[in-house]
Write a protein that holds these residues in place. Sequence first.
Motif, short mmCIF file in Angstrom:
data_model
loop_
_atom_site.label_atom_id
_atom_site.label_comp_id
_atom_site.label_asym_id
_atom_site.label_seq_id
_atom_site.Cartn_x
_atom_site.Cartn_y
_atom_site.Cartn_z
N THR A 121 46.54 15.07 90.60
CA THR A 121 46.15 14.99 92.01
C THR A 121 44.72 14.51 92.23
OG1 THR A 121 47.67 16.82 92.43
CG2 THR A 121 46.19 16.21 94.21
N PRO A 122 43.72 14.93 91.42
CA PRO A 122 42.36 14.44 91.68
C PRO A 122 42.21 12.93 91.59
CG PRO A 122 42.31 16.34 90.22
CD PRO A 122 43.74 15.94 90.33
N ASN A 123 42.97 12.30 90.70
CA ASN A 123 42.93 10.84 90.63
C ASN A 123 43.67 10.20 91.80
OD1 ASN A 123 41.32 10.42 88.36
ND2 ASN A 123 43.03 10.55 86.95
N ARG A 124 44.78 10.81 92.19
CA ARG A 124 45.52 10.30 93.35
C ARG A 124 44.66 10.42 94.62
NH1 ARG A 124 49.13 6.84 91.66
NH2 ARG A 124 51.00 7.72 90.70
N ALA A 125 43.95 11.55 94.76
CA ALA A 125 43.10 11.76 95.93
C ALA A 125 41.94 10.79 95.94
CB ALA A 125 42.60 13.20 95.95
N LEU A 126 41.42 10.46 94.78
CA LEU A 126 40.35 9.46 94.70
C LEU A 126 40.87 8.09 95.07
CD1 LEU A 126 37.48 8.61 93.87
CD2 LEU A 126 38.29 8.48 91.50
N GLU A 127 42.02 7.75 94.56
CA GLU A 127 42.63 6.45 94.83
C GLU A 127 42.92 6.26 96.32
OE1 GLU A 127 46.42 3.83 93.10
OE2 GLU A 127 46.23 5.97 92.63
N SER A 128 43.35 7.35 96.99
CA SER A 128 43.72 7.26 98.41
C SER A 128 42.52 7.32 99.34
CB SER A 128 44.70 8.38 98.76
OG SER A 128 44.04 9.64 98.71
N GLY A 129 41.36 7.69 98.82
CA GLY A 129 40.18 7.78 99.66
C GLY A 129 39.87 9.18 100.16
N GLU A 130 40.68 10.17 99.76
CA GLU A 130 40.40 11.55 100.16
C GLU A 130 39.15 12.08 99.45
OE1 GLU A 130 43.93 14.13 99.99
OE2 GLU A 130 45.08 12.28 99.71
N LEU A 131 38.86 11.53 98.29
CA LEU A 131 37.66 11.88 97.53
C LEU A 131 36.80 10.64 97.34
CD1 LEU A 131 39.21 13.97 94.60
CD2 LEU A 131 38.06 14.88 96.63
N GLU A 152 26.89 9.41 105.54
CA GLU A 152 27.17 8.64 104.34
C GLU A 152 26.70 9.37 103.09
OE1 GLU A 152 26.85 4.24 106.47
OE2 GLU A 152 25.40 4.86 104.96
N LYS A 153 25.74 10.25 103.21
CA LYS A 153 25.21 10.96 102.06
C LYS A 153 26.06 12.18 101.70
CE LYS A 153 20.37 9.59 102.14
NZ LYS A 153 18.97 10.07 102.13
N THR A 154 27.08 12.48 102.50
CA THR A 154 27.99 13.55 102.14
C THR A 154 29.04 12.98 101.21
OG1 THR A 154 27.66 14.72 104.23
CG2 THR A 154 29.67 15.22 102.99
N ILE A 155 29.07 13.47 99.98
CA ILE A 155 29.94 12.94 98.93
C ILE A 155 30.95 14.01 98.54
CG2 ILE A 155 30.02 12.03 96.58
CD1 ILE A 155 27.09 11.10 97.03
N LYS A 156 32.23 13.67 98.61
CA LYS A 156 33.28 14.61 98.22
C LYS A 156 33.67 14.33 96.77
CE LYS A 156 36.53 15.77 101.07
NZ LYS A 156 37.69 15.76 102.00
N ILE A 157 33.56 15.36 95.95
CA ILE A 157 33.89 15.20 94.53
C ILE A 157 34.96 16.22 94.13
CG2 ILE A 157 31.95 16.70 93.83
CD1 ILE A 157 31.74 14.90 91.30
N GLY A 158 35.99 15.75 93.47
CA GLY A 158 37.08 16.62 93.04
C GLY A 158 36.86 17.11 91.62
N VAL A 159 37.15 18.39 91.40
CA VAL A 159 37.00 18.99 90.08
C VAL A 159 38.18 19.92 89.82
CG1 VAL A 159 34.48 18.91 90.20
CG2 VAL A 159 35.68 20.98 90.94
N THR A 160 38.34 20.31 88.57
CA THR A 160 39.25 21.39 88.23
C THR A 160 38.42 22.64 87.96
OG1 THR A 160 39.25 20.52 85.97
CG2 THR A 160 41.15 19.98 87.36
N GLY A 161 39.09 23.78 87.87
CA GLY A 161 38.38 25.03 87.66
C GLY A 161 37.71 25.11 86.30
N GLY A 162 36.89 26.13 86.11
CA GLY A 162 36.19 26.29 84.84
C GLY A 162 34.92 25.47 84.78
#
Length: 273
Positions: A71-81, A31-41
């Motif tokens: 895509t990062p918002n879509r991935a968050l919405e779907s539970g991938e992130l 549960e402590k493994t947290i997936k966070i989406g980012v863009t480059g830079g």
Amino acid sequence: MKKRLLAWFILSIMTLVTGCASAGTAGSDEEKTIKIGVTGGPPEEITKIVKEEAKKEGINLEVVEFNDYITPNRALESGELDLNMFQTKQFLGQFVEDHKAPIIALGTTYNSSMGIYSEKYESVDEIPEGATLGVVNDPVNIWRSLLLYEEVGLIKVKPTDGLATIQDIEENPRNLEFIEIEGPLMLRTLNSIDAGIVASTHALDQGLDPKKEAIYLEEGAEFPMVVAAKEKDKDNPNYKRIIELYHSDAVKQFIEERYEDILFVTDNPFQLD
């Protein structure tokens, strides 16, 4: 015989309880493994510092890089992130409104500036009548681009209840023409227009120093980058801790050394109004 059966029974129960406890511990770690989406830079670079700080506290932060702003918002919405950090508060607000997405801003991280760039002119005052100026083509950044052109006195934008568009320019004394261009492409397009708006993060990605290359840099921008999460996770303590780590001394030092005055940490991580 009965005593042996009783001992065997007790031992079995103890083994079962121990196994369940071990499984529970493993589950907690997971549960402590947290997936966070980012863009480059900067989003990726700064989040990697946060990852190092989180690891010291037993929180495993997995950083997932994306190369677009949808895509990062879509991935968050779907539970991938579990979280993402790549967008301003205003950009997220527009995405949620357009897509009815059940995601929210949990807190802020840093602010960054935008600038006016030109390959033809060295100051805003040199921009001639009838010049063609670029604005970044998503709704939030069209508004922000226009506000920046207004800040330097090129135009005046009429007050609106929502985001301003090119049609909301009410004073244009130099008869300037405005065209919409994708943010990452603006620098490449400067040779065919007179000036354009470029995010400092994009300029840095291209090896430019905004303080030297921009003919004008935005002042006092109030477009903070945010950490977004699903609405149901708004009270998750680990997620809130991640936001606090974006304001840690390690992150502040990295930003000061890497980005100087181009990026700066927001004052209050949970102040969203």
